[in-house]
Design an enzyme around this catalytic site. Structure first.
Site, PDB file in Angstrom:
ATOM      1  N   CYS A  23     -61.183 -63.476  42.205  1.00 54.89           N
ATOM      2  CA  CYS A  23     -61.815 -62.903  41.016  1.00 54.89           C
ATOM      3  C   CYS A  23     -63.147 -63.596  40.743  1.00 54.89           C
ATOM      4  CB  CYS A  23     -60.899 -63.038  39.801  1.00 54.89           C
ATOM      5  SG  CYS A  23     -61.663 -62.435  38.282  1.00 54.89           S
ATOM      6  N   CYS A  29     -65.466 -64.244  31.718  1.00 61.21           N
ATOM      7  CA  CYS A  29     -65.390 -63.089  30.824  1.00 61.21           C
ATOM      8  C   CYS A  29     -64.451 -63.276  29.645  1.00 61.21           C
ATOM      9  CB  CYS A  29     -64.994 -61.832  31.604  1.00 61.21           C
ATOM     10  SG  CYS A  29     -63.238 -61.732  31.997  1.00 61.21           S
ATOM     11  N   CYS A 110     -62.133 -55.208  37.825  1.00 63.07           N
ATOM     12  CA  CYS A 110     -61.265 -56.231  37.237  1.00 63.07           C
ATOM     13  C   CYS A 110     -59.888 -56.153  37.872  1.00 63.07           C
ATOM     14  CB  CYS A 110     -61.169 -56.018  35.724  1.00 63.07           C
ATOM     15  SG  CYS A 110     -59.966 -57.086  34.921  1.00 63.07           S
ATOM     16  N   TYR A 263     -42.136 -52.941  11.923  1.00 65.98           N
ATOM     17  CA  TYR A 263     -43.405 -52.942  12.660  1.00 65.98           C
ATOM     18  C   TYR A 263     -43.297 -51.969  13.839  1.00 65.98           C
ATOM     19  CZ  TYR A 263     -43.705 -57.652  10.466  1.00 65.98           C
ATOM     20  OH  TYR A 263     -43.691 -58.727   9.601  1.00 65.98           O
ATOM     21  N   GLU A 284     -43.246 -48.462   9.385  1.00 65.44           N
ATOM     22  CA  GLU A 284     -44.606 -48.752   9.859  1.00 65.44           C
ATOM     23  C   GLU A 284     -45.601 -48.411   8.765  1.00 65.44           C
ATOM     24  OE1 GLU A 284     -47.892 -49.755  11.432  1.00 65.44           O
ATOM     25  OE2 GLU A 284     -46.112 -50.094  12.675  1.00 65.44           O
ATOM     26  N   ASP A 332     -41.126 -56.487  15.684  1.00 62.95           N
ATOM     27  CA  ASP A 332     -42.149 -56.699  16.708  1.00 62.95           C
ATOM     28  C   ASP A 332     -43.496 -56.835  16.005  1.00 62.95           C
ATOM     29  OD1 ASP A 332     -43.678 -56.831  18.968  1.00 62.95           O
ATOM     30  OD2 ASP A 332     -43.303 -54.783  19.632  1.00 62.95           O
ATOM     31  N   CYS A 359     -45.217 -61.686  20.703  1.00 61.52           N
ATOM     32  CA  CYS A 359     -46.278 -61.855  21.700  1.00 61.52           C
ATOM     33  C   CYS A 359     -47.001 -63.183  21.511  1.00 61.52           C
ATOM     34  CB  CYS A 359     -47.266 -60.687  21.642  1.00 61.52           C
ATOM     35  SG  CYS A 359     -48.097 -60.505  20.045  1.00 61.52           S
TER      36      CYS A 359
END
Length: 411
Positions: A23, A29, A110, A263, A284, A332, A359
């Site tokens: 890469c 980046c 990419c 969520y 939501e 989530d 996450c």
């Protein structure tokens, strides 16, 4: 036969290591942070990171579920437009910001982006140049073309191109669309998104469909989902199925449970759980996402799937005040994690288990501490690598009331 398999595994491992080193944008980046490591080293580091963040709150942390081929997996590709001088000639560029700056690094080919989407972005960039369209300047607040976003339905092969402009006016719009479709007939819809605010947010609130339906569809665990420009949808379709299967497994559904999907976005997690639950309620705050979620439920004939356009904390608090209960709460949240108020509201429904999809292991660790104060302990965690060659991953955590876990252990 066994020898051939071993040789192939070694070839794949070598291929991964070589590609990772090739890469040209490593440390430039800002999109990837681990491009100089092998994928195996990356997975080991990610498990260590998860353990550091949540180890004191969680009983067992499984190995990270990695990808077979961690390249070109992103079904959502975004680029920002800018200009640069090249040998005295002004040139339109598209790329991503250098880490910690707003300096645009032009990116081509990419290794984590869908190759088809990346090619479309290069074509759009060239068309902006040839049509003489004015690129937006963050410093002056002047200009038209701000961003381009490409979303792809991995299973359906449908492709949506979103052109983000600073104003509704779009000179040569029809010819622009015509030329883009000539070059890429695989595109199924083109949308103009208007974002006139001085903001770091990519998308504005207004969309104008220039070609096609204005959305794409994808298939996930046998269900069809409609994805609008601003809808949240996991960027790695293959690993999303791994992730959702872990959620369903952790919930241990028998077909009678009431499930809260907080969520919920466009409803993907809750709908994938629907077949094994008695009733699923998705909550939501984003109105467009709820609209898509309801359309998705109708499309898939899910009679026991319901959606509420509301704040999840307030909704669950009202449920508790009315004496209602939930058997399973699935959450989530965004990278910033949840809130203490949300945790209290979820616990007030007395679910037999809470499934947290995170996450961000750092905010997950904080939130697990809040759940512990409400009497919920984390039994197991299943990390899933959704974002190869970045520092990010998803983690599924199962929590149960301390008394219930003790009773099951004693029994």
């Amino acid at each position: 036969m066994g020898g051939e398999c071993i040789v192939r595994k070694e070839e794949v491992a070598m291929e991964k290591k070589e590609i990772a080193k090739s890469c040209p944008y490593v440390r430039k980046c800002g999109a990837c942070q681990i491009g100089e490591k092998s994928y195996e080293e990356e997975l080991a580091d990610k498990k260590k990171w998860v353990a550091e963040c949540i180890g004191r709150h969680c009983g067992k942390i499984h190995d990270v579920a990695g990808m077979y081929y961690p390249y070109h997996y992103r079904n959502k590709v975004h680029a920002v437009f800018g200009r640069r001088s090249d040998q005295g000639r002004e040139e339109v560029i598209a790329g991503t910001y250098a880490a910690g700056t707003h300096t645009i690094i032009p990116v081509k080919d990419c290794l984590i982006e869908d190759a088809q989407a990346a090619a479309i972005i290069q074509t759009v960039t060239g068309l902006i140049q040839s049509f003489g369209l004015w690129v937006y300047n963050e410093d002056t607040g002047r200009g038209l073309m701000r961003h381009v976003l490409v979303r792809k339905g991995t299973s359906t092969r449908q492709i949506m191109v979103v052109l983000v402009t600073a104003s509704p006016e779009f000179p040569h719009k029809n010819h622009f669309v015509e030329r883009l479709m000539e070059r890429h007939p695989e595109i199924t819809t083109i949308v103009q998104n208007i974002n006139g605010k001085e903001t770091t947010m990519v998308l504005g609130e207004r969309n104008k469909t220039l070609y096609g339906k204005g959305y794409v569809e994808d298939v996930l665990l046998g269900l069809h989902f409609r994805i609008s420009p601003g809808s949240f949808y996991q960027v790695n379709s293959e690993q999303t199925q791994v992730l959702y299967k872990k959620v369903i497994q952790a919930a241990g559904l028998t077909g009678t449970e009431t499930v809260i999907d907080a969520y919920c976005g466009i409803g993907t997690i809750g709908m994938c759980m629907h077949a094994k639950a008695g009733r699923v309620v998705g909550i939501e705050l984003n109105g467009q996402a709820v609209k898509d979620a309801k359309a998705n439920a109708m499309r898939n004939h899910l009679e026991h799937m319901h959606f509420a356009a509301a704040d999840a904390t307030e909704y669950m608090t009202r449920m508790s005040q009315k004496g209602e209960r939930a058997d399973v709460v699935v959450m989530d949240p965004p990278r910033s994690g949840s809130t203490e108020a949300f945790v209290r509201a979820a616990a007030s429904l007395h679910p037999r288990c809470v499934i947290y999809v995170s996450c961000n292991p750092e905010t997950l660790g904080r939130d697990l501490g809040w759940f512990a104060k409400e009497g919920y302990a984390a039994d197991e965690a299943w990390p899933v690598d959704m974002f190869g060659f970045t520092q990010n991953l998803e983690v599924v955590v199962k929590m149960q009331p301390v008394r219930r876990r003790k009773a099951l252990t004693d029994g």
